[in-house]
Enzyme design. Sequence first.
Site, PDB file in Angstrom:
ATOM      1  N   GLY A   1      39.307  28.113  54.950  1.00  0.00           N
ATOM      2  CA  GLY A   1      37.907  27.834  54.620  1.00  0.00           C
ATOM      3  C   GLY A   1      37.689  26.418  54.119  1.00  0.00           C
ATOM      4  O   GLY A   1      36.837  25.684  54.625  1.00  0.00           O
TER       5      GLY A   1
ATOM      6  N   LYS B   1      46.717  27.043  45.186  1.00  0.00           N
ATOM      7  CA  LYS B   1      47.690  27.900  44.524  1.00  0.00           C
ATOM      8  C   LYS B   1      48.947  28.172  45.327  1.00  0.00           C
ATOM      9  O   LYS B   1      48.883  28.511  46.506  1.00  0.00           O
ATOM     10  CB  LYS B   1      47.032  29.237  44.195  1.00  0.00           C
TER      11      LYS B   1
ATOM     12  N   GLY C   1      41.757  33.890  55.601  1.00  0.00           N
ATOM     13  CA  GLY C   1      42.859  34.770  55.199  1.00  0.00           C
ATOM     14  C   GLY C   1      43.644  35.269  56.405  1.00  0.00           C
ATOM     15  O   GLY C   1      44.877  35.351  56.372  1.00  0.00           O
TER      16      GLY C   1
ATOM     17  N   ARG D   1      29.867  31.573  63.514  1.00  0.00           N
ATOM     18  CA  ARG D   1      30.558  32.829  63.839  1.00  0.00           C
ATOM     19  C   ARG D   1      29.815  33.635  64.897  1.00  0.00           C
ATOM     20  O   ARG D   1      30.436  34.278  65.738  1.00  0.00           O
ATOM     21  CB  ARG D   1      30.762  33.662  62.582  1.00  0.00           C
TER      22      ARG D   1
END
Length: 369
Positions: free
Chosen positions: A321, A189, A344, A38
């Site tokens: 991720g 999920k 996200g 990053r």
Amino acid sequence: MSLDFLTIRDIDLQNKRILIREDFNVPIVNERITNSARIRAALPTIKLALAQAKQVCLVSHLGRPNGIEEQYSLRNIVPMLQELLDTSVYFSEGLERTSHKLVLYENMRFFPGEIRDDVGLANKLADLCDIFVMDAFGSAHRAHASTVGVAEHAPLAVAGLLLATEVENLNRVMHAPKRPLVAIVGGAKVSSKIQVLTSLLHVVDKLIIGGGMANTFLSAQGVDVKESLYERDMLPVAHEIINGPMAEKVVLPLDVVWDGNKIMDIGEKSCAQIKQHVNNAKTILWNGPMGVFENSLYATGTIETAKYIAESDAYSVAGGGDTIAAIDVAKVQDSIDYISTGGGAFLEYIENKTLPGIKVLTRKVEYVS
Ligand code: ADP
Ligand code: MG
């Protein structure tokens, strides 16, 4: 499609004080940075600003501190930042103006009001600069003081090079993609990704569902998934998708690999099916592993999928991720056209085609230089 907001390339930085929102949220173990990706991704924008501007100030968050916790201090990244930029970095605990050329401010989450986008804090940040540069794609889905508030109060708010690259690449998938556009969505999920699935159904030609996420759909098809991960609450939504007007786009596993009573991976026929769709695609979007890839016994479906994408001539974008971790395991990083730096934020961008931290940037049409 060209971007409708300003980027750092569009403006004159001479004599200006620049404040850049970075994503320096790197993993740190015992004060050591274990993955500097990053920080490296942020360098082009910082270098460009340093070469032209009067002053460059950097802000970021790091982890999820509860108030001030030393282990989350951005002081920990100063040595690496200095080394990579080959210049000295002044570290400031408070949000005062300084006369140093390059300043790194303390973890934004140490300041009360960051997360609730406090107007006082946003103004304080805006006061540090003439131009605010948003380069933290990975934080652009959060409306915090250092992402959205500061952009609203700064004289000018523009995108950094990293953010612009992210949006350009994601737009190649989401706006007028070369077709067929095939999306592959897996992971754990359904509930956390249901909006993404619904949004994708409108733009893709095929939506391949795998991983734990597929179990709810298999159950809706009448398959007994026994003790596998699945979400009973999501059964109605799964029913709606597989019986709705876009049902033909949906591709579910044909066979699965069990561990006792639990589905752990997709099977050979499912892999062959994915290969066929991937070979046919001109654009591919991938998020979410096809199985419990952390266990090598159940990594085949995920690794095969990664390899098909890597071998395909289609333009390919991947994010998430765990998806990035799986790409590392499959060792195909270099053969995927674009790997998003946001988890996200990547998913939310796919869902909404924009993000709060992007919406607030100055539009090109509003800008007269
Ligand atoms: P990403 O971070 O790429 O968005 P997710 O966080 O949604 O992906 O999902 C990743 C997780 O999904 C992995 O930890 C993986 O083990 C899990 N997973 C995939 N398939 C299954 C399955 N059949 N049963 C249980 N967990 C699964
Ligand atoms: Mg994950």
